[in-house]
Design a protein around this motif. Sequence first.
Motif, mmCIF file in Angstrom:
data_model
loop_
_atom_site.group_PDB
_atom_site.id
_atom_site.type_symbol
_atom_site.label_atom_id
_atom_site.label_comp_id
_atom_site.label_asym_id
_atom_site.label_seq_id
_atom_site.Cartn_x
_atom_site.Cartn_y
_atom_site.Cartn_z
ATOM 1 N N LYS A 42 0.480 -1.323 0.015
ATOM 2 C CA LYS A 42 0.267 -0.193 -0.520
ATOM 3 C C LYS A 42 0.610 1.189 -0.149
ATOM 4 O O LYS A 42 1.709 1.178 0.711
ATOM 5 N N LEU A 43 0.939 2.190 -0.972
ATOM 6 C CA LEU A 43 0.948 3.126 -0.819
ATOM 7 C C LEU A 43 0.137 4.389 -0.465
ATOM 8 O O LEU A 43 -0.843 5.336 -0.629
ATOM 9 N N ASN A 44 0.927 5.125 1.092
ATOM 10 C CA ASN A 44 -0.031 6.439 0.718
ATOM 11 C C ASN A 44 1.148 7.555 1.464
ATOM 12 O O ASN A 44 2.109 7.942 1.663
ATOM 13 N N TYR A 45 0.417 8.911 0.793
ATOM 14 C CA TYR A 45 1.054 10.214 0.216
ATOM 15 C C TYR A 45 0.224 11.010 1.082
ATOM 16 O O TYR A 45 -1.130 10.932 1.379
ATOM 17 N N THR A 46 1.221 12.430 0.931
ATOM 18 C CA THR A 46 0.375 13.547 1.083
ATOM 19 C C THR A 46 1.621 14.965 0.875
ATOM 20 O O THR A 46 2.891 14.268 0.959
ATOM 21 N N ALA A 47 1.500 15.615 -0.067
ATOM 22 C CA ALA A 47 1.711 16.738 -0.811
ATOM 23 C C ALA A 47 1.321 18.270 -0.320
ATOM 24 O O ALA A 47 0.210 18.478 -0.320
ATOM 25 N N ARG A 48 1.945 18.960 0.185
ATOM 26 C CA ARG A 48 1.549 20.374 1.516
ATOM 27 C C ARG A 48 2.492 21.289 -0.167
ATOM 28 O O ARG A 48 3.361 21.561 0.897
ATOM 29 N N PHE A 49 1.573 22.660 0.339
ATOM 30 C CA PHE A 49 1.763 23.779 0.166
ATOM 31 C C PHE A 49 1.329 24.857 0.739
ATOM 32 O O PHE A 49 -0.311 24.990 1.334
ATOM 33 N N HIS A 50 2.135 25.800 1.828
ATOM 34 C CA HIS A 50 1.197 26.373 2.640
ATOM 35 C C HIS A 50 2.761 27.676 2.983
ATOM 36 O O HIS A 50 3.159 27.727 3.302
ATOM 37 N N TYR A 51 1.686 28.708 2.927
ATOM 38 C CA TYR A 51 1.953 29.650 2.477
ATOM 39 C C TYR A 51 1.008 30.316 3.680
ATOM 40 O O TYR A 51 -0.271 30.518 3.622
ATOM 41 N N ALA A 52 1.427 31.655 4.319
ATOM 42 C CA ALA A 52 0.979 32.141 5.525
ATOM 43 C C ALA A 52 1.533 33.493 5.701
ATOM 44 O O ALA A 52 2.739 33.830 5.443
ATOM 45 N N GLN A 53 0.603 34.755 6.064
ATOM 46 C CA GLN A 53 1.361 36.150 6.624
ATOM 47 C C GLN A 53 0.824 36.564 8.343
ATOM 48 O O GLN A 53 -0.565 35.910 8.506
ATOM 49 N N SER A 54 1.870 35.970 9.219
ATOM 50 C CA SER A 54 1.434 35.125 10.449
ATOM 51 C C SER A 54 2.793 37.361 11.283
ATOM 52 O O SER A 54 3.734 36.925 11.648
ATOM 53 N N GLY A 55 1.319 37.223 12.402
ATOM 54 C CA GLY A 55 2.550 37.840 13.229
ATOM 55 C C GLY A 55 2.696 37.404 14.501
ATOM 56 O O GLY A 55 1.919 35.761 14.410
ATOM 57 N N PHE A 56 2.971 38.264 15.443
ATOM 58 C CA PHE A 56 2.487 37.761 16.973
ATOM 59 C C PHE A 56 3.042 38.539 18.188
ATOM 60 O O PHE A 56 3.235 39.864 18.156
ATOM 61 N N TRP A 57 2.069 37.990 18.661
ATOM 62 C CA TRP A 57 2.252 39.628 20.402
ATOM 63 C C TRP A 57 1.608 38.831 21.042
ATOM 64 O O TRP A 57 1.357 37.787 21.547
ATOM 65 N N ASN A 58 2.922 38.821 22.383
ATOM 66 C CA ASN A 58 2.879 38.034 23.657
ATOM 67 C C ASN A 58 3.793 39.160 24.978
ATOM 68 O O ASN A 58 4.599 39.678 24.985
ATOM 69 N N PRO A 59 2.646 40.084 25.621
ATOM 70 C CA PRO A 59 3.079 40.482 26.915
ATOM 71 C C PRO A 59 3.687 40.479 27.931
ATOM 72 O O PRO A 59 2.672 39.385 28.666
ATOM 73 N N ASN A 60 5.087 39.710 28.260
ATOM 74 C CA ASN A 60 5.547 39.491 29.109
ATOM 75 C C ASN A 60 5.776 40.004 30.093
ATOM 76 O O ASN A 60 6.279 41.090 30.374
ATOM 77 N N LEU A 61 4.649 39.356 31.592
ATOM 78 C CA LEU A 61 5.125 40.085 32.458
ATOM 79 C C LEU A 61 5.996 40.050 33.104
ATOM 80 O O LEU A 61 6.551 38.163 33.530
ATOM 81 N N GLY A 62 7.314 40.640 34.058
ATOM 82 C CA GLY A 62 7.810 40.721 35.085
ATOM 83 C C GLY A 62 7.782 41.244 36.347
ATOM 84 O O GLY A 62 6.621 40.342 36.804
ATOM 85 N N THR A 63 8.282 41.667 37.420
ATOM 86 C CA THR A 63 7.966 41.536 38.596
ATOM 87 C C THR A 63 6.834 43.299 38.909
ATOM 88 O O THR A 63 7.287 43.892 37.752
ATOM 89 N N ILE A 64 6.350 42.843 40.016
ATOM 90 C CA ILE A 64 5.901 43.985 40.337
ATOM 91 C C ILE A 64 6.114 44.544 41.524
ATOM 92 O O ILE A 64 7.399 43.327 42.060
#
Length: 756
Positions: A288-310
């Motif tokens: 048996k042959l099982n296969y997948t081929a993929r093309f993935h195009y993305a525009q992605s950003g990021f935000w991360n509020p890192n908290l520190g000491t109070i």
Amino acid sequence: MKLNSITLTMFAILASSIASAQNAKNGKQKNENSAITVADNQAQSMLLNASSDNGPREINIGLPTDLAGTAILENGIQVSYDSQSQSPNRVWRQDGSFSKVRSMNLYKTAIYNGSIGIAMSTESGRGSSKFGGAASFQTNSFGLLRGNFKVSGPLKNNFEYQISAFVNYDPTSMRASFDRFLDQTQIVRGFLNKKYKNGQVGIQYKFANSLGSNSLNQNPYIYHQDGTVTKYNGLAIGTTAYIEKSGMAYPQNIYSGEQLSWDLMKETGSTSHIFDIMGDHKYANGMKLNYTARFHYAQSGFWNPNLGTIFSTESQGANNRYVYRDDLNQVYTGDVQKGQMAVSNKWGKVGVFGRAELSKDTKHHNWLVGLSVNMLDAHDASRSVYGTYMTIEDNPTALVHQKMINGKWVNSSNELGCENPNSAIQYYDGIDSKTAIYLTDRWNMSKRLTLDLGLRAELQHIDGYWAPTSVRGKNDNGANVLKGKEKLKKDWFNKSATANLVYKAFKNGGFTADALYAEIGGNLSSYAQAVDPEIKQSKTTAFSAGVYYNHPVVSVTSKVNYIKRTNYSFAGNFENPNNVTEIQRTTVKYDVQTIGWTTDVDLKPFKGFNLHLLMTLQNPKYSQFDFTMFDQRFNYTDKTVRGVSKVLLEIEPSYQFKKFRIWGSARYFSKQYACFSDALYFAPRWETFAGIDYKYNKNVNLSVNVVNLLNETGAQGSIAGANTITEEAASAYYDKPLAGTFIRPFTVEFKTSIKF
């Protein structure tokens, strides 16, 4: 996900023997079939996430929670090549379109995916020979709006189709002032499939658009010496919107130093276009042959509020003060939340992926040989990092730090509240790739003895650019900028091997043994910092041995497990213990190892009732964890791994009668250390879930679930700014305000699903 994780340590190692135990109920040794059954149950359990509702529950295996999370596969390919370039839950959700959902244990994940942990494997629905569909809608007591819909059917000439849509508008457990829904995700799929005599082939298009952050489950609270926490100034733990109320980020351009202004929800999201070609073919000789081929195009950003000491404004002396960003003439006094914002707007990346597997079943062997190719082209990936200050309240306000210089108050932060802009520019550019050959074989040596073997050989290659300290500096206006980039090439040859032995010693039980050795290199994103992380190949070894017994009334599996991983690189923020306003971002390395004992029991004493019990005892420790920073040595060797309990219990009863099913889940976590030094910890806790499912008829189901049934409030996971807290300094944090992650508050969920 990124997700704060529920830690079921060593469960992944246990999974293979549970599979064998379940299969023995039928008196057969077809372990793969039973593995799928158990995996499906585990995949369902993974959705009970007491940390967040944004993705699958993470299963930990005695390693740090941010190391061994849940890998997510779709049609045999990981949904995101690298979570730093695109978070998996921004491109994948449990959206109701899948034909199969199962989990892969530690051993299978190492061979098939080349990663450490467990994997949640999903397969797209390809269509159906008859017209039909399904829809579901879910909401909760905080205002969640989630729905999915799919329809499938036949076309002419043996073509079939499936179309599905998923929408998620989740306010989380808080009410932020800048947007009602802090997770906004839409996924649309279309699959066209062609069946022929010996197989099928199809094409899928998937569109995913997702807005939000994965790091919003933090709140302030008062920390006490016994590891418990209480409310800070009446702010509810779990429902306080502890996010600066403007919903804006103010970074500087990393090349020119130009001041920028971004809407966090609108300009940092993720948009993906994914094309899959997948199929399977059966040859005349039985292969048996099982296969997948993929093309993935993305525009992605990021935000991360890192908290520190109070800290308190009074502790900063007469030459420092804080004023409101909205009114620079109004002085603020009281406690201040120090933090950092790491942010990038959408940037492009292209992924090309493929896998092909050839397999055959014979009298004594079930073998498979596979080839996988994964490549990500990340173009000018960057994040800008700057310091922040804010008030401590529901929907806090940004503060500006000012210093007294020559008798005048001068902004240390700029007027937008950003201090030291581009203090830690993260940058990389280029191609990251992995090419692997893997082989598995299930050898039925006799009626009583089965041996599963796996081998993987992987070439990991990086060809791109990074920005070391030598190409960073200041422009004519004094802004921190990049002035160039340097070539970067890295190669790792990773080898992995697994073995699982099942001996059916008697009719209803027997013995199991497992072994694993796996190697993993680094990713291009590991070089995003200014200092060479000196990535070395990380090596994981694991062993386990146990017994199992199956009976229609009781099934028991018990195993002793050992796992060790070397050269783990942690990139994070570290605060100067002598000056809480000074933060340095760097990469540190260490090893982790643990030995544990896990016992799984499944009881069915009478019709309709089932009781599942799981217990894990373990002792995860750091080793080779020694570094110097702020002219001070930090040695965390032999400390207990943070965020991982030594004792874990699960009690999961369920009872089904007529059209109703009542279920519950109670999970106990012994104390968890909240920092590397073990100086601070969280007290033991229970996390509870319950629900009632009602099957109106074969096509309509209704359910009501409760998260945190006992309405426990408290903290778990980690404490902001705690990476350099020493045991000697721990007492300074008792009965003081800290910020950290929390367990999900009491939530009632409602869901209805319909088939047609």
